[in-house]
Every structure is written in C-alpha cells, then in structure tokens.
Design an enzyme around this catalytic site. Structure first.
Site, PDB file in Angstrom:
ATOM      1  N   LYS A 102      21.390  -3.880  -0.831  1.00 19.36           N
ATOM      2  CA  LYS A 102      20.251  -3.976  -1.729  1.00 19.36           C
ATOM      3  C   LYS A 102      19.893  -5.428  -1.912  1.00 19.36           C
ATOM      4  O   LYS A 102      20.765  -6.306  -1.843  1.00 19.36           O
ATOM      5  CB  LYS A 102      20.602  -3.381  -3.091  1.00 19.36           C
ATOM      6  CG  LYS A 102      19.413  -2.995  -3.917  1.00 19.36           C
ATOM      7  CD  LYS A 102      18.850  -1.684  -3.421  1.00 19.36           C
ATOM      8  CE  LYS A 102      17.800  -1.097  -4.301  1.00 19.36           C
ATOM      9  NZ  LYS A 102      17.625   0.325  -4.037  1.00 19.36           N
TER      10      LYS A 102
HETATM   11  N1  GLU Z   1      14.509   1.698  -2.303  1.00 15.69           N
HETATM   12  C1  GLU Z   1      14.741   3.028  -1.842  1.00 15.69           C
HETATM   13  C2  GLU Z   1      16.054   3.555  -2.363  1.00 15.69           C
HETATM   14  O1  GLU Z   1      16.566   3.098  -3.364  1.00 15.69           O
HETATM   15  C3  GLU Z   1      14.593   3.146  -0.339  1.00 15.69           C
HETATM   16  C4  GLU Z   1      15.519   2.318   0.461  1.00 15.69           C
HETATM   17  C5  GLU Z   1      15.189   2.316   1.956  1.00 15.69           C
HETATM   18  O2  GLU Z   1      14.253   2.959   2.337  1.00 15.69           O
HETATM   19  O3  GLU Z   1      15.896   1.617   2.671  1.00 15.69           O
HETATM   20  O4  GLU Z   1      16.595   4.501  -1.855  1.00 15.69           O
END
Ligand code: GLU
Length: 405
Positions: free
Chosen positions: A96
């Site tokens: 993240k």
């Molecule tokens: N931000 C989204 C999540 O928390 C998508 C992450 C992604 O597509 O890599 O799952």
C-alpha cells in the site's frame, strides 16, 4: 488499525495452530519506503510505500492521498492487501502507498507534480513484475495516468502494466471504476443465496455510509440487478438522507458526481452519520474509511449484516460484541476485493496487449468472487467461526503455503 489487523491475524493464526515464528512471518513487512516529497513551492509531504508480502506474486495495492495517513496505517492496509489477494486467490502479493496530504489544498499542477515525484522516488522498487500500484482513497485514473507516464519516461516501459486503475484510453480496463461496488453486490448476493437467510424476495433494505465512488456504484448496481433491494439511507462526510420508501441511487450518484454534498440534497429527512449507524435495516454498508465502528458506537448497530466495502471499518475489538448479537460481518478482504480483482484483469490485458469487453471482465470478476465467497462461507461453517475469521484462515494458509514452496 494496525493493532486491529494484527490482532485478527494473531487470533486466526493461533486457532490454526501456527507457532509464533510462523505468525511473525505473516505479520512482518518485506520493505518499507518512507520518504518526503518536496514540491517546487518548497512544501513537503510525508510519503510511504509499504510492501508487505510478495510470497504469492508481485506486490499489489493502492496509493492513498489523505491528511491523516501515517506509516502504521499504510502498514495495516498493505497487510490487508496481501490477505485480500490470497483470500480471492489471485496470484499477487500485498502493498500500500500513501501521501499525507489534503488534496483540497493543491491545485491541479501541484497534484500532478506530487504524483510524478512520488513515482520518481519509488521507480526502482515498483514495476509490472515487482509492485503494481492502483488508486485508493482520493486517487483516481487521472492521477494514475500521470504516474504511469512518469514511470514509462523513467524506465522506457511501454506495457502500462506498472499501474492499474488507468483511464480507459490509457490502458485501463472496462469495469474497473465500478468493480469494488459491483464486487460487494456479488459477495452479498452469493452469501444470501448460500445461507438462505434473508427472504430478499421481500424487500431487503440497506443503508450506505460513505456514499462516494465505491458506495454509489454498490447502490446503483444493487438496485439495477435486484429491484427489491432498497437503499433507504446514504451519508457522506457531511451527513445524509433517509427515505423509508427508498432513495433513487442513480440520482444521488449524479448529485455526488457534480461535486455536491448529500446534506444539500433536496429531502425532508436529513440524518447524521451516527443516525445512519442505528437504522433498522437489513444491511449496513461501510464504504468510507477505516476504524469507524468502535467500542463507543458498535452497540447502536441494528442491521443483520454489515458489509465492509471500505478497508478495516470495524475494529477487531468490537467484532466479538457484534457476533454475540447475531450481527454478521462480511469481511473487507472479501467484500471489497472486486477492485483488486479487476486490477489483476487490467494487468493481464496490458501484459498481453489486449482490451476485453466489459461483459468479459464482469463475468471473470463474478467467477472469482463467487468461488471465494463459497470457499470462505464453507470454511466458516466447517470451523464454526465468523466469516472474517474464515477469510483470514483461508488467506493465511495460502500465504504460508507460498512461503514454504
Ligand atoms: N485500493 C483498492 C483496494 O484497497 C484496490 C487495490 C488495487 O487495485 O491494487 O483493494
């Protein structure tokens, strides 16, 4: 939030009989990138990319722009990403990113500069086979397009598979925008079918806390596919509205798309976020931020089901109390996995230089989520645990297996 996620992992891992070394293996992050971004106007911002696990494939996860983000929270979210990709069985790991910034204070060119500089610093550590970021809270296809462009300029990569959540004209996938909301509908419907619980041929009522991109797609797709699912309330950070007879999700979505607050929507029945928590609905959907259901407010919940469309909206410390009251939590790592599943599909399309129709994308999304929901539901029945515990069990076992391979 980090304590909450790590508690959940510890509880499940202990129940599965893992030793403390194995538990530490699951908890630890593989790499933390913590840095400052300085704009030309000299303003500085704290930024992070935390790569939690690559045991099952390249790191995957969004980048969040938020004034209250910190390293612990990014670590919690990175850990959830590893569990999420494992729970729905796509061959990716978890990471993240975050920048501690209030984007309302930036003009467009500062936002672009911030996005590009974020990539400039991280470029050696990300890429199509290493770490593939995506949008998250307050980031969107436009920001991702800048990031991909920056990455391509720096590295010469032309696949555009370095990021997902791009705009459609720039290698993005059909269906990616709506995927998280659509996924929530698929998971909820599959669970209701499996448990024969609610008689949703009568009207099923739901309320959405956090009627933004994800929440509005959930509501629109739900009411389109299942006309007897009725949204009776919705809130955003300003507050919201309640309508016993049901709200028109498409009109509310349109209102929000025009940048307006729900509180300013023409209605006689205004409610606050805490009013929404206590509504007597079948399903309450948390689609905004983490950690919003805690010791102070969990007792207000009357809904039978709580759908975690946000990441970590319910603290682990209150899950027991909800369970004792017969409230079923549909866990984030399943409920909101639609986004990362379509990100995975976008990445495959980029690597194969293809562009699939939306029907194909939606069908694949549904297949992944129905299988994952069944796996987790059956596991919960077998182990006599909550769905959250079962989702964590399935995910932890898959990660451990990959680490041992
Ligand atoms: N931000 C989204 C999540 O928390 C998508 C992450 C992604 O597509 O890599 O799952």
């Amino acid at each position: 939030m980090l304590t909450s996620v790590q508690n959940n992992i510890r509880i499940t891992a202990k129940r599965l009989g893992l030793n403390s070394r194995q538990i530490e293996e699951i908890l630890k992050v593989e790499a933390t990138h913590s840095f400052k971004i300085t704009l030309d106007n000299k303003k500085q911002y704290n930024a992070y990319r935390i790569q939690h696990s690559s045991a099952r494939g390249p790191y995957k996860g969004g980048i969040r722009f938020h004034p209250e983000i910190n390293e612990d929270e990014v670590q919690a979210l990175a850990t959830l990403m590893s569990l999420k990709t494992a729970a729905v069985n796509i061959p990716l790991g978890g990471a993240k990113g975050g920048v501690e910034v209030d984007t309302r204070n930036l003009n467009m060119s500062e936002l672009e500069e911030l996005s590009r500089k974020y990539v400039r610093i991280l470029a050696p550590f990300i890429g199509p086979k290493k770490d593939i970021p995506a949008p998250d809270v307050n980031t969107n296809p436009k920001i991702i397009d800048w990031m991909v462009d920056e990455y391509s300029r720096l590295t010469g990569d032309t696949t555009k598979a370095s990021f997902t959540g791009k705009s459609l004209t720039n290698g993005g996938s059909e269906g990616r925008d709506a995927a998280t909301g659509r996924g929530g509908v698929i998971v909820l419907k599959t669970l209701l079918d499996l448990s024969h619980d609610l008689n949703y041929n009568k009207a099923l009522t739901f309320a959405v806390q956090g009627f933004g991109n994800v929440g509005s797609y959930f509501a629109e797709i739900a009411s389109k596919n299942y006309p007897n699912w009725k949204m009776v309330a919705a809130t955003d950070s300003s507050g919201g509205i309640y309508e016993k007879g049901g709200l028109k999700s498409s009109e509310l979505s349109e209102w929000k798309r025009r940048g307006k607050k729900l509180l300013d929507y023409d209605s006689n029945n205004k409610i606050s976020n805490s009013d929404l928590f206590g509504l007597d609905v079948d399903v309450i959907v948390f689609a905004a931020m983490g950690g919003i259901l805690n010791e102070d407010n969990q007792h207000i919940i009357k809904a039978k089901y709580v759908l975690e469309l946000a990441n970590g909206p319910i603290l682990s410390s209150v899950e027991g109390a909800l369970k004792n009251r017969g409230i079923i939590v549909i866990p984030d790592i399943l409920a909101n996995a639609g986004g990362v599943i379509v990100s995975y599909l976008e990445w495959i399309q980029n690597l194969q230089n293809e562009h699939w129709d939306e029907d194909i994308v939606n069908k694949k999304l549904k297949d992944y989520l129905v299988v994952a929901t069944k796996d987790i539901y059956r596991r919960a029945k077998k182990d006599r645990t909550s769905l959250k515990d079962a989702a964590f069990a399935v995910a932890i076992e898959r990660i451990l297996k990959a680490k041992q391979a």
